[in-house]
Design a protein around this motif. Sequence first.
Motif, PDB file in Angstrom:
ATOM      1  N   LEU A 205       0.798  -1.223   0.000  1.00 55.32           N
ATOM      2  CA  LEU A 205       0.000   0.000   0.000  1.00 55.32           C
ATOM      3  C   LEU A 205       0.831   1.274   0.000  1.00 55.32           C
ATOM      4  CD1 LEU A 205      -2.714  -0.906   2.660  1.00 55.32           C
ATOM      5  CD2 LEU A 205      -2.867  -1.111   0.173  1.00 55.32           C
ATOM      6  N   LYS A 206       0.163   2.349  -0.451  1.00 50.50           N
ATOM      7  CA  LYS A 206       0.686   3.701  -0.309  1.00 50.50           C
ATOM      8  C   LYS A 206       0.124   4.311   0.964  1.00 50.50           C
ATOM      9  CE  LYS A 206      -1.240   7.163  -2.628  1.00 50.50           C
ATOM     10  NZ  LYS A 206      -1.581   8.138  -3.677  1.00 50.50           N
ATOM     11  N   ALA A 207      -1.199   4.161   1.146  1.00 58.87           N
ATOM     12  CA  ALA A 207      -1.863   4.767   2.302  1.00 58.87           C
ATOM     13  C   ALA A 207      -3.231   4.130   2.503  1.00 58.87           C
ATOM     14  CB  ALA A 207      -2.011   6.273   2.108  1.00 58.87           C
ATOM     15  N   ILE A 208      -3.717   4.279   3.721  1.00 53.92           N
ATOM     16  CA  ILE A 208      -5.074   3.865   4.064  1.00 53.92           C
ATOM     17  C   ILE A 208      -5.814   5.113   4.508  1.00 53.92           C
ATOM     18  CG2 ILE A 208      -6.514   2.402   5.530  1.00 53.92           C
ATOM     19  CD1 ILE A 208      -3.867   0.760   6.027  1.00 53.92           C
TER      20      ILE A 208
ATOM     21  N   MET B 182       2.436  18.765   8.852  1.00 51.04           N
ATOM     22  CA  MET B 182       3.381  18.050   8.009  1.00 51.04           C
ATOM     23  C   MET B 182       2.852  17.941   6.588  1.00 51.04           C
ATOM     24  SD  MET B 182       4.684  14.206   8.740  1.00 51.04           S
ATOM     25  CE  MET B 182       6.397  13.931   8.489  1.00 51.04           C
ATOM     26  N   GLU B 183       3.764  18.021   5.631  1.00 51.41           N
ATOM     27  CA  GLU B 183       3.450  17.793   4.227  1.00 51.41           C
ATOM     28  C   GLU B 183       4.185  16.540   3.781  1.00 51.41           C
ATOM     29  OE1 GLU B 183       3.449  20.882   0.810  1.00 51.41           O
ATOM     30  OE2 GLU B 183       5.411  19.890   0.752  1.00 51.41           O
ATOM     31  N   VAL B 184       3.442  15.614   3.200  1.00 55.15           N
ATOM     32  CA  VAL B 184       4.017  14.355   2.741  1.00 55.15           C
ATOM     33  C   VAL B 184       3.820  14.256   1.232  1.00 55.15           C
ATOM     34  CG1 VAL B 184       3.856  11.845   2.880  1.00 55.15           C
ATOM     35  CG2 VAL B 184       3.555  13.221   4.938  1.00 55.15           C
ATOM     36  N   THR B 185       4.892  13.999   0.513  1.00 53.26           N
ATOM     37  CA  THR B 185       4.808  13.750  -0.920  1.00 53.26           C
ATOM     38  C   THR B 185       5.073  12.268  -1.132  1.00 53.26           C
ATOM     39  OG1 THR B 185       5.639  15.968  -1.388  1.00 53.26           O
ATOM     40  CG2 THR B 185       5.702  14.368  -3.196  1.00 53.26           C
ATOM     41  N   CYS B 186       4.093  11.596  -1.716  1.00 56.05           N
ATOM     42  CA  CYS B 186       4.228  10.163  -1.990  1.00 56.05           C
ATOM     43  C   CYS B 186       5.027   9.954  -3.273  1.00 56.05           C
ATOM     44  CB  CYS B 186       2.846   9.518  -2.107  1.00 56.05           C
ATOM     45  SG  CYS B 186       1.892   9.644  -0.587  1.00 56.05           S
ATOM     46  N   LYS B 187       5.534   8.762  -3.451  1.00 55.01           N
ATOM     47  CA  LYS B 187       6.338   8.451  -4.633  1.00 55.01           C
ATOM     48  C   LYS B 187       5.560   8.600  -5.932  1.00 55.01           C
ATOM     49  CE  LYS B 187       9.661   5.577  -2.234  1.00 55.01           C
ATOM     50  NZ  LYS B 187      10.188   4.235  -1.987  1.00 55.01           N
ATOM     51  N   ASP B 188       4.223   8.530  -5.871  1.00 54.92           N
ATOM     52  CA  ASP B 188       3.411   8.718  -7.079  1.00 54.92           C
ATOM     53  C   ASP B 188       3.065  10.186  -7.316  1.00 54.92           C
ATOM     54  OD1 ASP B 188       1.444   9.275  -5.198  1.00 54.92           O
ATOM     55  OD2 ASP B 188       0.081   7.710  -5.865  1.00 54.92           O
ATOM     56  N   GLY B 189       3.560  11.088  -6.450  1.00 55.12           N
ATOM     57  CA  GLY B 189       3.359  12.515  -6.624  1.00 55.12           C
ATOM     58  C   GLY B 189       2.237  13.115  -5.793  1.00 55.12           C
ATOM     59  N   GLU B 190       1.381  12.296  -5.199  1.00 57.75           N
ATOM     60  CA  GLU B 190       0.294  12.838  -4.380  1.00 57.75           C
ATOM     61  C   GLU B 190       0.865  13.521  -3.140  1.00 57.75           C
ATOM     62  OE1 GLU B 190      -3.900  11.634  -2.186  1.00 57.75           O
ATOM     63  OE2 GLU B 190      -2.700  10.052  -3.071  1.00 57.75           O
ATOM     64  N   VAL B 191       0.315  14.685  -2.816  1.00 56.11           N
ATOM     65  CA  VAL B 191       0.741  15.444  -1.642  1.00 56.11           C
ATOM     66  C   VAL B 191      -0.390  15.410  -0.624  1.00 56.11           C
ATOM     67  CG1 VAL B 191       1.440  17.711  -0.764  1.00 56.11           C
ATOM     68  CG2 VAL B 191       2.231  16.937  -3.011  1.00 56.11           C
TER      69      VAL B 191
ATOM     70  N   PHE C 213      -3.471   6.778   7.223  1.00 58.97           N
ATOM     71  CA  PHE C 213      -2.261   6.066   7.631  1.00 58.97           C
ATOM     72  C   PHE C 213      -1.367   5.994   6.401  1.00 58.97           C
ATOM     73  CE2 PHE C 213       0.443   2.372   8.338  1.00 58.97           C
ATOM     74  CZ  PHE C 213       0.936   2.663   9.604  1.00 58.97           C
ATOM     75  N   VAL C 214      -0.238   6.671   6.452  1.00 55.67           N
ATOM     76  CA  VAL C 214       0.693   6.718   5.332  1.00 55.67           C
ATOM     77  C   VAL C 214       1.769   5.658   5.552  1.00 55.67           C
ATOM     78  CG1 VAL C 214       2.302   8.165   4.041  1.00 55.67           C
ATOM     79  CG2 VAL C 214       0.293   9.198   5.118  1.00 55.67           C
ATOM     80  N   VAL C 215       2.007   4.835   4.544  1.00 56.47           N
ATOM     81  CA  VAL C 215       3.040   3.802   4.619  1.00 56.47           C
ATOM     82  C   VAL C 215       4.383   4.469   4.319  1.00 56.47           C
ATOM     83  CG1 VAL C 215       3.842   1.603   3.692  1.00 56.47           C
ATOM     84  CG2 VAL C 215       1.379   2.030   3.956  1.00 56.47           C
ATOM     85  N   THR C 216       5.300   4.389   5.252  1.00 52.39           N
ATOM     86  CA  THR C 216       6.568   5.107   5.167  1.00 52.39           C
ATOM     87  C   THR C 216       7.348   4.782   3.890  1.00 52.39           C
ATOM     88  OG1 THR C 216       6.690   5.166   7.576  1.00 52.39           O
ATOM     89  CG2 THR C 216       8.732   5.579   6.387  1.00 52.39           C
ATOM     90  N   SER C 217       7.362   3.542   3.482  1.00 48.87           N
ATOM     91  CA  SER C 217       8.139   3.167   2.290  1.00 48.87           C
ATOM     92  C   SER C 217       7.542   3.720   0.996  1.00 48.87           C
ATOM     93  CB  SER C 217       8.290   1.650   2.211  1.00 48.87           C
ATOM     94  OG  SER C 217       7.024   1.030   2.178  1.00 48.87           O
ATOM     95  N   ALA C 218       6.337   4.281   1.027  1.00 50.01           N
ATOM     96  CA  ALA C 218       5.714   4.895  -0.148  1.00 50.01           C
ATOM     97  C   ALA C 218       5.930   6.407  -0.180  1.00 50.01           C
ATOM     98  CB  ALA C 218       4.223   4.579  -0.168  1.00 50.01           C
ATOM     99  N   VAL C 219       6.691   6.926   0.783  1.00 44.98           N
ATOM    100  CA  VAL C 219       6.916   8.367   0.903  1.00 44.98           C
ATOM    101  C   VAL C 219       8.193   8.768   0.167  1.00 44.98           C
ATOM    102  CG1 VAL C 219       7.422  10.239   2.531  1.00 44.98           C
ATOM    103  CG2 VAL C 219       5.689   8.530   3.086  1.00 44.98           C
TER     104      VAL C 219
END
Length: 134
Positions: free
Chosen positions: A51-54, A83-92, A122-128
Amino acid sequence: MEPSKIVARYRDGKTLKGTTQNFFPNKPVFHVNRLGGTGPGDVIEVKLDDLKAIFFVRDFTGNPRHVEKKKLAAGERAQGRLMEVTCKDGEVIVGTTTGYDPIRPGFFLFPIDPSANNARVFVVTSAVKAARFL
């Protein structure tokens, strides 16, 4: 335990909507009863690493026209750290957190927009790709 409505977003772009009663941030696997499902084949085992996030949602339809607030208004205070999180797919994703630790498998973000459909994410750390405090 009351079932939680979730939208699970996979790293490959797939989405799974349903409810869960056994998600725990420190467990690598949980189960989702697929939305609209009634049979035993509608319970899906989900691996956190996929997953990327739940997204824990208020409802499954949401409001597609809603533009989520990503900044605090002047004088407004957040609970936790913004906090601002940018996922590997570009979603912020922007929200507050009290438990970010890049060593853990994931962390919760709470939207600052009270009218957002997401109650928490819930953001999966490895997808960040990047995470920064604002």
